[in-house]
Design an enzyme around this catalytic site. Structure first.
Site, PDB file in Angstrom:
ATOM      1  N   GLU A 204       0.783  -1.241   0.000  1.00 33.67           N
ATOM      2  CA  GLU A 204       0.000   0.000   0.000  1.00 33.67           C
ATOM      3  C   GLU A 204       0.811   1.285   0.000  1.00 33.67           C
ATOM      4  OE1 GLU A 204      -3.047  -0.209   3.066  1.00 33.67           O
ATOM      5  OE2 GLU A 204      -4.193  -1.690   1.920  1.00 33.67           O
ATOM      6  N   GLU A 310      -6.170  -8.049  -0.136  1.00 33.49           N
ATOM      7  CA  GLU A 310      -6.838  -7.673   1.114  1.00 33.49           C
ATOM      8  C   GLU A 310      -8.277  -7.311   0.786  1.00 33.49           C
ATOM      9  OE1 GLU A 310      -5.046  -4.675   3.570  1.00 33.49           O
ATOM     10  OE2 GLU A 310      -3.017  -5.445   3.301  1.00 33.49           O
TER      11      GLU A 310
END
Ligand code: NAG
Ligand code: NAG
Length: 417
Positions: A204, A310
């Protein structure tokens, strides 16, 4: 650095090595079905709020401050107890018994090296190596995921260091240190591609800040390609896959990026949550399901292997500390600038407080996402367990029936129409 990797890429283009590339799992043919071991080797306040509450110090909001504002031995003792107990061999056995084939293990750079002035406490690495051993025993595949980089790549507490603006990208020393850690990880697991088929070089990164992130990040991904795909530090290509996060850019942004014939063994990772904006938490249950189903068209049309690394069946941001320790929830209007949607009661905490209609919904939403993400090359739910947020917990989902013991055993196979 740049010279080395372009040399390797040139070799990759002329040698037939790409033809003999055999990943440790038949990506593209079989679906990745997995779960993240969140909050273990990188602390997250919302996954283990007790570890933070027990400090009695509200300025401790992440692993950095956990180590910074406590006596070393106190912090070390808590961390060691946590590493020993949060994930054990029986968790790995339960994950395998639940029909999953992958685990993604977040780890921070500080497990490998700590720079001057950095308060981090080490000791995580043997646990990663143990987990890989257990995964091998139970037939699971491991994605080693660098979740926190020097300077923080996103400023989230889950990078280890919560800050208002990431600094990884603006400092070449940070990036060089991260390159070196990826080389270490790749060497550590070279030749074990059947157990560790994938290395994810950065979780991320905050691509939404613009080219100040995206430019160094693209170079870092290219360098990581060399470091991961050539783990022997020679021109010998290995079988390890590089899994790159989309940096919150639309998939279309990455069209043509690290694609064959010049590249092989690259997987894109995208994360899909429906709880981190006001609009998200305002959606009805049916809208959440529709939004999941609507991801199928983009997920099924991408030129690299693609996994949803995710996601969660949660539909509120009510889990305590989910937005950071000391920060409230959008859903009940306690997050700065948010508007009240409803009370958080009954949406988080123990499944024993969940209504049967909520549990039915969780099953439907879970299935809608699994069906949709299998239009790509598979998925890894976030996360295996959480102290007090069962809506996020795969383990709790299994125990309470909204996640099936066999992930292909769907009750609502036509939920997306
Ligand atoms: C860059 O980061 C390193 C740590 O990785 C730090 O020691 C150094 O002071 C930073 N440089 C600047 C200019 O901030
Ligand atoms: C692949 O590499 C060759 C040789 O370096 C180069 O000429 C070509 O433009 C590259 N192709 C792509 C799509 O980048």
């Amino acid at each position: 650095m740049y010279f080395v990797h372009t040399t390797l890429l040139a070799l990759a283009a002329v040698l037939p090595a790409a033809l003999s590339f055999t990943p440790g799992f038949p990506y593209g043919t079989q679906k990745v079905r997995g779960v993240n071991l969140g909050g273990w080797l990188v602390l997250e306040p919302w996954i283990t709020p007790s570890i933070f509450d027990n400090t009695g110090d509200s300025s401790i909001v992440d692993e950095w401050t956990f180590c910074q504002y406590q006596d070393y031995n106190t912090a070390l003792g808590v961390l060691q107890n946590h590493w020993n107990t949060w994930i054990t061999e029986s968790d790995i056995a339960a994950i395998a018994a639940a029909g999953l084939n992958h685990i993604r293990i977040p780890i921070g750079y500080w497990a490998f090296e700590v720079g001057p002035g950095e308060p981090y406490i080490q000791g995580q690495l043997p646990y990663l190596q143990n987990a890989v051993q257990w995964a091998s025993t139970y037939g699971l595949h491991v994605i080693v995921d660098l979740h926190g980089a020097p300077g923080s790549q996103n400023g989230y507490d889950n990078s280890g260091h919560r800050m208002s603006y990431p600094t990884w990208q603006s400092n070449q020393t940070n990036i060089q240190r991260t390159d070196d850690i990826i080389k270490t990880i790749a060497s550590m697991f070279a030749g074990q591609e059947n157990v560790v088929p994938i290395i994810a070089p950065l979780n991320e990164p905050a691509g939404y800040i613009g080219s100040s992130m995206m430019d160094p990040l693209q170079q870092y991904y290219l360098d990581s390609y060399g470091n991961i795909r050539y783990p022997y530090r020679t021109s010998q290509q290995g079988n390890t896959v590089e899994m790159i996060h989309d940096a919150f850019q639309p998939l279309s942004y990455w069209n043509g990026w690290e694609t064959p014939p010049n590249f092989s063994g690259v997987m894109m990772d995208t994360h899909i949550y429906q709880v981190f904006s006001d609009a998200d938490v305002e959606m009805t249950e049916q809208q959440h399901i529709s939004a999941a189903c609507q991801t199928q068209s983009t997920l099924s049309n991408f030129d690299l292997w693609l996994a949803v690394g995710e996601w969660s069946p949660a539909i509120t941001d009510c889990a305590t500390y989910l937005n950071g320790r000391g920060i409230g929830a959008r859903y009940d209007g306690t997050y700065p600038g948010s508007t009240y949607v409803g009370s958080c009661n009954g949406w988080t905490g123990s499944a024993s407080t969940f209504s049967s209609s909520y549990k039915t919904f969780l099953r439907q939403f879970w299935e809608a996402q699994v069906i949709s993400y299998e239009k790509a090359d598979g998925w890894l739910m976030w996360t295996w367990k959480a102290e007090n947020a069962d809506e996020w917990s795969y383990q709790a989902g299994l125990a309470n029936g909204w996640i099936p013991q066999d992930p292909t055993n769907l009750e609502y196979p036509t939920i997306c129409g």
